[in-house]
Each structure stands twice: as structure tokens, then as C-alpha cells.
Design a protein around this motif. Structure first.
Motif, PDB file in Angstrom:
ATOM      1  N   GLY A 215       0.803  -1.225   0.000  1.00 20.11           N
ATOM      2  CA  GLY A 215       0.000   0.000   0.000  1.00 20.11           C
ATOM      3  C   GLY A 215       0.829   1.265   0.000  1.00 20.11           C
ATOM      4  N   GLN A 220      -1.308   4.929  -4.429  1.00 17.58           N
ATOM      5  CA  GLN A 220      -2.124   4.554  -3.267  1.00 17.58           C
ATOM      6  C   GLN A 220      -2.039   5.613  -2.174  1.00 17.58           C
ATOM      7  OE1 GLN A 220       0.071   0.910  -3.132  1.00 17.58           O
ATOM      8  NE2 GLN A 220      -1.793  -0.326  -3.165  1.00 17.58           N
ATOM      9  N   ILE A 645      -8.697   2.507   1.836  1.00 24.52           N
ATOM     10  CA  ILE A 645      -7.347   2.414   1.303  1.00 24.52           C
ATOM     11  C   ILE A 645      -6.322   2.725   2.368  1.00 24.52           C
ATOM     12  CG2 ILE A 645      -5.739   3.396  -0.350  1.00 24.52           C
ATOM     13  CD1 ILE A 645      -8.000   4.028  -2.085  1.00 24.52           C
ATOM     14  N   ASP A 647      -4.428   3.211   5.914  1.00 22.26           N
ATOM     15  CA  ASP A 647      -4.189   2.348   7.052  1.00 22.26           C
ATOM     16  C   ASP A 647      -3.541   3.242   8.096  1.00 22.26           C
ATOM     17  OD1 ASP A 647      -2.891  -0.863   7.596  1.00 22.26           O
ATOM     18  OD2 ASP A 647      -2.332   0.885   8.771  1.00 22.26           O
TER      19      ASP A 647
END
Ligand code: ADP
Ligand code: MG
Length: 690
Positions: A215, A220, A645, A647
Motif C-alpha cells: 500500500g 495509493q 485504502i 491504514d
């Protein structure tokens, strides 16, 4: 159609998407073409090259090509259709448990096949179960391989990968520079929104798969930033909306407050004084306070909340104090009664268990204002409860109350005014989490423990050495100490937990016949619990066998040994709370974590952290790393911090920049704010539920 704004365009405008499919897509929270573009892959398959059959490895996702060398039924536990495919390097078996007659006939006819799927070790050597496949005609050049990596999407019933890929391809074809509104100022280092989206749906064959998997690819990160920004904006806008209301200015005279401080057997710590001051200033303002009070276990939050309550009472307003559990509420009631009733303050008590006449009496005390402070559980905020000039709501959170529950309390004010709110957390919250999940609140931190506390030494011991631990308890108690023995269960059943504690108490009784042993659990009547607790406080009980009900509130300074059974079942925060029950007096304190082997790697890592540190903030950070935000906040179901998406652990470092971007945006371009929130949160926006 290239200039349409895609957030307004319903998915039904795409080819092959009728109302049936649209309903299924709605289950994935996909309504508009924009939603479709933001439905991002969870991983990727490489279908850009063909692997020779002889080079296949089990558990890999591959494309193979070869000639059919036979097709037949296999009769094992389940009938299956197997089909052998060979290229010049080797042969592999395709296996189908479900197949149509046409499918079987086609495969039986033979020919050249291209298959996509996962290779595994099966009974005939390497096999592919239910691969996707296509027949290749004489001229394979007409059927080129994928040019980009193949996305794997989250799917729902009735919307499979194939289907999603086809309609997302259509959506991507509509994507132009203008069709997705760019809300962020262009940062040269970051890809544009359109580029990022396109890249993530169809990464080129040479894209860095490891970055994508973790990610951390810039595409991203660009989206993660925007997503966290949307959440931040949602909470900040909520806070703005609440701040626009009026709140009573709580400026009473502080005679009673001084009298209270005088009566305390200890002076406030510096930290307690500082946060009390922060709260005082907020309460004097005509706009509602929204403040989070954080502090480690035992840092003395209760006194601080009592000071706030007194300020409210002194200016003629009522206070409501709500706790998540009966036991915790009771603990507050005991403290407040002991501290404030001598000063002439009446306290009402309301929980689900207060019924009939008693309930009516309590409701009347609250409604008439005879009680200046009402303490209880959620029951306090049911519709029948009429407050009398509510000025301050104090919420003690064990696990986080949802934003929405906090909102519900707002409506309990009077004359268009809403009460001030003070939220106390039972355990520290990592900074990144506080900045995101509690962005609608200001934060006060008590970063100092009262003097005279000694850190608890923690040891981790296998249950196989249980008898040694029992001896240790015997020795400690022989010297006049007191101890807790905490039983835990996996199931969250009060009944089973109580039974386990009873069995343990019986067993310990046989092993330690000379000791006065008490038992406390959630199934006991309040009077029984109170009797046991006061006997323990008075030292008449030396060993208290308990369930995790003692996690909160219990305060017995002479208890300096705690044994926790099966600590591997509990989260770090909960263990820290439990352990916080010892180390409250002068004597050196110990905590024994008595685990059942074998310990998982994660389990032993968690217990090691408990052994290494007593600092609640550090433990909270580790807990976040190990278990994720939903578990730490206890909001897995509520979806309050559902991120698609981003975190928090990985991307939390962006939060300071996100916060300042959010504040700028709220001030300068409120119209963008709504659009960006709609894009990411849709109907889960906090503000839309105000
Ligand atoms: P928590 O922050 O975990 O809710 P409490 O409010 O229950 O902590 O306080 C823990 C204990 O510390 C209580 O017995 C309380 O009376 C005591 N305490 C609070 N403040 C001080 C202080 N300034 N000095 C000494 N003891 C204090
Ligand atoms: Mg407390």
C-alpha cells in the motif's frame, strides 16, 4: 460523454448494468460511476506472461498454454471432470467440480487452451481447480495477453470478478482530466487523481508489486491522503456544527470547589491542575466544550471530572455522568457520593437495573433538579429521562461510544443550548488514533501519575507451573499482602465466566485452606458485590478471585499481587487496565501472567510487551500495531473508522499535514468539503446524521 462529472453519473448508464446489477453493486456501496472507480483492487494477478508448465510452482497464480490431452471423469470423494493440458515442457491437470455438459463436450473435443488460475499440489501432481480458460484458435496473435496486471476486486453475491472488470473497464474509458474533480492542490511529486486511479486499476506489467501489496505506492498514498482527509473533514465539520450552538456559560463561584479540594487527602498533581484549568476555561465559554480527557490507568481522571462537575453545579446547572458498565458507574457513584454529598450535593442513580418505584424516584430527582448530579449507564439517555438544565455531560468510555451516541446526548439541553461534553477514556489512545477517530474533540492529557506509585514487575509463567504460583500467593498473603486472581474466558458470556471463576475459587480454596478467599463476578447482585468489595478493602478477604469485571474502577492500595489466567486471550489495553489495579500502594507490586501453552507468536509478543513496559501510551501504540484500530477502539462493527485504502498504522504519519489541509479547506472552500466527503464516506458521513 467524456465531459460528464462522474460522481453524478449512475452506474446504470454503463452498458450491461441494469437495475438488477445496480442493486447488487449498491451492496458494495457503488452507486455512481465515480464509486466504481474508487472501488479499488485488493491485489493483482500477473496475466501478462505465460509460464511453461514444467516451471510451475504450487500456490502461484499463472497463465499457461497447452494442448488438451484428454478429458475424463474422476470419481473420488466428489465426482470431478479432469482435463490434461500439455506444452513442450510438461503436463498439468485441470479439475472442475462443477461443469456444464457443453463445457465438458467442448473440452473433450480437444484443442489449444489458455488457462488462468492458481496452481496447487493435487492427487495427480500439479493441478488447477476451476481455472478461467479460453480456446486459442490457429492464430494466437489475435488473442493477445493482458498488457497490464489484472485487478482482483472485493466482490459481492452476484457480482463476480469478470463482471466487475468489464464494467470498471467502461468506467475507466470515461475517465478524462475533467471527469473526476481534483480537490487537492497539485503536488508535483504526487500523481493526479485520474492517473492514480487508472494506475491502480490497471498497473503496467512492470509495476512494483511489493509496493502495491504494502500500500505504499505513490498512487495509493495519494488516495490514502484524500481518504483520511475526507474522514478528518467529516469530523471537523461535525465539530463546527456543534460549536455553532450555544452552551451555558458555567461561571459559578468556587467556594464549594475550594472546600472540595481542601477535603481531599492529597494535593492535585501538576498534570491534574493543568487539565482542570483547560476544562475550566472551556466551560466558561458560551459554546459547547467537546473535550477528550486522556490519562493512564490510575492517573486520577475521576477527581478531574469531579472538579468539572462542581463548576457546573456551582453555576446552577445539572451534570450527567455516564459510564459504559454498571460496575464502573457504581465506582463513580461511590467516589462522587463520598466526595460531594458532604458538600450538600445530591446524586441520582440510574441504570437499566433500577426499576419500579426506585426508578420513578430517581427520575423525579433528576427532573426536578433535586439531584444536581445524575450518574448511571446508557439508561441515563433514554427518552423518559428529563434533565433539569443539563450543563455538562461526562462520559467515561471503556470502549469508545460511537460519534452518534455522543450526538444523541446533545439533544438533552434546554432553551436551544446544548451541554458541554467531557469524554474520559479508560485507557490511553495512540496519538494517530486520537487524531483521526477523535478529531471532533479537543484533547487534554494527564501525563503524570500521583506520587508514590511503584511500577509493577510483570512475569510471564506457563500454566504448567501453576502450583509455584499458588505458593507465591501463599507466601505473599502470609506476610499480610492481598492478591487478585483473575479468570478470563474467550466467550463473552457472563454466565460461563462466572462459572469458571467459581471453579477456580473452589480449587484455590482446597490449595490454600488457611486464606480468606472471596469471589466476585458479573452475575452477583449489586449488594453481594458491594459486600465482597468492602470486605476486600477492609482486608477481611485476602485473596479475591475475580472475572474481568474488576478491570475497571476497583481501588485497593494494599493489594500488590495479581495473577491473570490466560492473559493471551486479552488485548493489551485490557491487560493494562487489569494490572493497573495493583501498584497503588507503597509496597512493591507484582503481576503474574499465567498463560496456557502453547503460545502463538503473536501471543508471546503481546505478553512480552506487558513485561517490558508499564507505560499505557506505549502499550496502546503496540496494541494498535498488533491489532489494528477497530480492535483498539472497540468499534469494529460501528464502522466509524472504516478506511478503504488508508491504514492508520502505515499512513498515520500524514495526519498532521492532513489536519492542516482540512482546516484550510474548511475555511476557504466549504463547497469542496461536501464533495470530498461524499466521494469517500457517502452515507456514512457523520455530519449528515446530525
Ligand atoms: P483513573 O485515571 O484510572 O480513573 P482514578 O481517578 O480512579 O484513576 O484514580 C486512581 C487513584 O488515585 C484513586 O484512588 C484516587 O483517589 C487517587 N488519586 C487521584 N489523584 C491523586 C493525587 N493527586 N494524589 C494521590 N492520589 C490520587
Ligand atoms: Mg477511572
Amino acid at each position: 460523454m467524456s465531459e460528464v462529472v462522474l460522481d453524478q453519473l449512475p452506474v446504470t448508464r454503463l452498458k450491461g448494468v441494469g437495475t438488477q446489477l445496480a442493486m447488487k453493486l449498491a451492496r458494495l456501496r457503488i452507486h455512481s460511476v465515480q464509486d466504481l472507480l474508487f472501488h479499488l483492487p485488493i491485489r493483482y494477478l500477473d496475466r501478462t506472461r505465460i509460464t511453461p508448465i514444467g516451471a510451475l510452482q504450487p500456490n502461484s497464480d499463472v497463465v499457461i498454454e497447452g494442448d488438451i490431452r484428454g478429458c475424463d471423469f474422476a470419481f473420488g470423494r466428489r465426482r470431478s471432470l479432469i482435463c490434461r493440458v500439455q506444452d513442450h515442457t510438461g503436463i498439468i491437470t485441470l479439475r472442475f467440480f462443477h461443469f456444464s455438459t457443453a463445457q465438458r463436450q467442448n473440452l473433450a473435443r480437444g484443442g489449444k487452451l489458455r488457462c488462468f488460475g492458481e496452481v496447487r499440489a493435487g492427487s495427480t501432481g500439479l493441478e488447477m481447480y476451476h481455472p478461467e480458460y479460453q480456446f486459442l484458435d490457429e492464430n494466437p496473435a489475435k488473442q493477445p495477453l493482458q498488457q497490464h496486471l489484472t485487478a482482483v476486486y472485493p466482490v459481492a453475491e452476484g457480482v463476480n470478478q469478470q463482471r466487475l472488470r468489464t464494467i470498471i473497464d467502461q468506467a475507466l474509458a470515461l475517465l478524462s482530466d475533467r471527469s473526476l474533480t481534483e480537490f487537492l492542490e497539485q503536488d508535483n511529486a504526487a500523481p493526479s487523481l485520474g492517473d492514480a486511479i487508472k494506475f491502480l486499476h490497471q498497473p503496467p506489467a512492470d509495476a512494483p508489486l511489493d509496493l502495491l501489496a504494502s500500500g505504499e505506492h505513490p498512487a495509493q498514498q495519494r488516495l490514502a491522503f484524500e481518504e483520511m482527509l475526507a474522514h478528518q473533514l467529516s469530523l471537523l465539520r461535525l465539530r463546527q456544527a456543534i460549536r455553532q450552538h450555544r452552551a451555558p456559560e458555567l461561571k459559578g463561584d468556587d467556594t464549594v470547589l475550594l472546600e472540595f479540594l481542601e477535603s481531599l487527602p492529597f494535593p492535585l498533581t501538576n498534570a491534574q491542575q493543568r487539565v482542570s484549568q483547560e476544562i475550566k476555561q472551556d466551560l466558561e465559554k458560551p459554546s459547547p466544550m467537546l473535550r477528550l480527557l486522556q490519562g493512564d490507568v490510575g492517573s486520577g481522571k475521576t477527581v478531574v471530572s469531579a472538579i468539572a462537575a462542581l463548576q457546573c453545579v456551582a453555576s446552577g446547572r445539572q451534570v450527567a455522568l455516564m459510564a459504559p458498565t454498571e460496575i464502573l458507574a457504581e465506582q463513580h457513584r461511590n467516589n462522587f457520593t463520598r466526595w460531594l454529598e458532604p458538600l450538600g450535593i445530591q446524586i441520582a442513580w440510574l441504570t437499566g437495573k433500577v426499576k419500579g418505584k426506585a426508578r420513578e424516584r430517581q427520575l423525579a430527582m433528576i427532573g426536578t433538579g433535586d439531584a444536581q448530579i445524575a450518574i448511571g449507564t446508557h439508561a441515563l439517555f433514554q427518552d423518559q429521562v428529563q434533565f433539569h438544565g443539563l450543563g455538562l455531560i461526562i462520559i467515561d468510555e471503556q470502549h469508545r461510544f460511537g460519534v452518534h451516541q455522543r450526538l444523541a446526548l446533545r439533544n438533552k439541553g434546554q432553551h436551544g443550548q446544548i451541554p458541554h461534553q467531557l469524554v474520559m477514556t479508560a485507557t490511553p489512545i495512540p496519538r494517530t488514533l486520537a487524531m483521526s477517530a477523535y478529531a471532533d474533540l479537543d484533547c487534554s492529557i494527564i501525563d503524570e501519575l500521583p506520587p508514590g506509585r511503584s511500577p509493577v514487575s510483570t512475569v510471564v509463567i506457563s500454566n504448567q507451573r501453576r502450583l509455584e504460583v499458588v505458593e507465591r500467593v501463599r507466601n505473599a498473603c502470609a506476610q499480610g499482602c492481598q492478591a487478585y486472581w483473575v479468570c478470563t474466558l474467550i466467550e463473552e458470556s457472563e454466565l460461563l465466566e462466572a462459572e469458571a471463576a467459581e471453579a477456580t475459587a473452589d480449587a484455590l480454596h482446597l490449595l490454600l485452606p488457611e486464606l480468606p478467599i472471596g469471589l466476585i463476578h458479573g452475575r452477583l447482585k449489586p449488594a453481594e458485590k458491594a459486600a465482597t468489595m468492602s470486605a476486600f478493602k477492609a482486608g477481611e478477604i485476602q485473596l479475591l478471585v475475580a472475572t474481568t469485571v474488576i478491570e475497571v474502577g476497583v481501588d485497593v492500595p494494599n493489594a500488590n499481587l495479581m495473577v491473570i489466567e490466560n492473559p493471551e486471550r486479552l488485548g493489551l489495553a485490557q491487560l493494562h487496565q487489569l494490572r493497573g489495579r495493583v501498584g497503588r500502594g507503597q509496597a512493591e507490586s507484582y503481576c503474574v501472567l499465567l498463560y496456557s501453552p502453547p503460545l502463538s507468536a503473536a501471543g508471546s509478543q503481546r505478553l512480552a510487551i506487558m513485561r517490558q513496559t508499564n507505560d499505557g501510551f506505549q502499550i496502546a501504540e503496540k496494541d494498535l500495531q498488533l491489532r489494528g484500530p477497530g480492535e483498539v477502539l472497540g468499534t469494529r462493527q460501528t464502522g466509524d473508522v472504516m478506511l478503504r485504502i488508508a491504514d492508520l498504522q502505515r499512513d498515520g504519519h500524514m495526519l498532521p499535514k492532513i489536519r492542516s489541509t482540512a482546516e484550510k479547506m474548511l475555511a476557504k472552500s466549504p463547497d469542496r468539503v461536501s464533495a470530498i466527503i461524499r466521494r469517500w464516506l457517502g452515507e456514512t458521513d457523520h455530519f449528515s446524521q446530525v
